[in-house]
Design a protein around this motif. Structure first.
Motif, PDB file in Angstrom:
ATOM      1  N   ARG A  44       0.875  -1.091   0.053  1.00 17.72           N
ATOM      2  CA  ARG A  44      -0.128   0.064  -0.153  1.00 17.72           C
ATOM      3  C   ARG A  44       0.864   1.513  -0.184  1.00 17.72           C
ATOM      4  O   ARG A  44       1.704   1.286   0.812  1.00 17.72           O
ATOM      5  N   PHE A  94      -7.438   3.676  -1.035  1.00 18.24           N
ATOM      6  CA  PHE A  94      -8.147   3.512   0.403  1.00 18.24           C
ATOM      7  C   PHE A  94      -8.110   4.674   0.949  1.00 18.24           C
ATOM      8  O   PHE A  94      -6.983   5.546   1.089  1.00 18.24           O
ATOM      9  N   CYS A  95      -9.105   5.177   1.749  1.00 17.77           N
ATOM     10  CA  CYS A  95      -8.993   6.172   2.822  1.00 17.77           C
ATOM     11  C   CYS A  95      -8.825   5.681   4.413  1.00 17.77           C
ATOM     12  O   CYS A  95      -9.235   4.614   4.537  1.00 17.77           O
ATOM     13  N   ALA A  96      -8.299   6.441   5.077  1.00 14.58           N
ATOM     14  CA  ALA A  96      -7.975   5.900   6.432  1.00 14.58           C
ATOM     15  C   ALA A  96      -7.759   7.050   7.412  1.00 14.58           C
ATOM     16  O   ALA A  96      -7.623   8.152   6.874  1.00 14.58           O
ATOM     17  N   ALA A 106       1.423   4.129   6.647  1.00 14.47           N
ATOM     18  CA  ALA A 106       0.245   3.240   6.559  1.00 14.47           C
ATOM     19  C   ALA A 106      -0.076   2.775   8.139  1.00 14.47           C
ATOM     20  O   ALA A 106      -1.083   2.605   8.684  1.00 14.47           O
ATOM     21  N   TYR A 109      -2.266   4.283  10.931  1.00 17.02           N
ATOM     22  CA  TYR A 109      -3.798   4.454  10.638  1.00 17.02           C
ATOM     23  C   TYR A 109      -4.364   3.312  11.392  1.00 17.02           C
ATOM     24  O   TYR A 109      -4.113   2.298  11.310  1.00 17.02           O
ATOM     25  N   TRP A 112      -9.761   1.810   8.544  1.00 21.38           N
ATOM     26  CA  TRP A 112      -9.521   1.714   6.877  1.00 21.38           C
ATOM     27  C   TRP A 112     -10.926   1.632   6.343  1.00 21.38           C
ATOM     28  O   TRP A 112     -11.713   0.894   6.862  1.00 21.38           O
TER      29      TRP A 112
END
Length: 122
Positions: A44, A94-96, A106, A109, A112
């Motif tokens: 990611r 993807f939003c997180a 990442a 976070y 997700w």
């Protein structure tokens, strides 16, 4: 925080899309929000992030000048405006949500969304 991303689709190179991420649950404004993307077989990748106040943003070099992240805390929504899209932008986005720093990582976070597919044709 529950996150629901939308707005993906198929677009020609040079075109634009706007992704949205609607949040529910915990207080949205307490969290920094980020967008990441992933293609098959790859990790990611960070795209953009915005602090809880909306006053500070950060972008990956690959999207700087083309993408804009923004948020509306009254609507519990974060947006990613994507302009001048390139075939290499093709990915699941993807939003997180994060309450840890730095916000380009990442692993920092907590929550997700499910992802939305963006496909850019040449």
């Amino acid at each position: 925080v529950q996150l629901q991303a939308s707005g993906g689709g198929l677009v020609q190179a040079g075109g634009s899309l706007r992704l949205s991420c609607a949040a529910s649950g915990r207080t949205f404004s307490n969290y920094a929000m980020g967008w990441f993307r992933q293609t098959p077989g790859k990790e990611r990748e960070f795209v953009a992030a915005i602090r809880w106040s909306g006053g500070s943003t950060i972008y990956a070099d690959s999207v700087k000048g083309r993408f804009t992240i923004s948020r509306d805390n009254a609507k519990n929504t974060v947006y990613l405006q994507m302009n001048s899209l390139k075939p290499e932008d093709t990915a699941v986005y993807f939003c997180a949500a994060s309450n840890m720093y730095p916000i380009y990582i990442a692993a920092n976070y907590n929550y997700w969304g499910q992802g939305t597919q963006v496909t850019v044709s040449s």
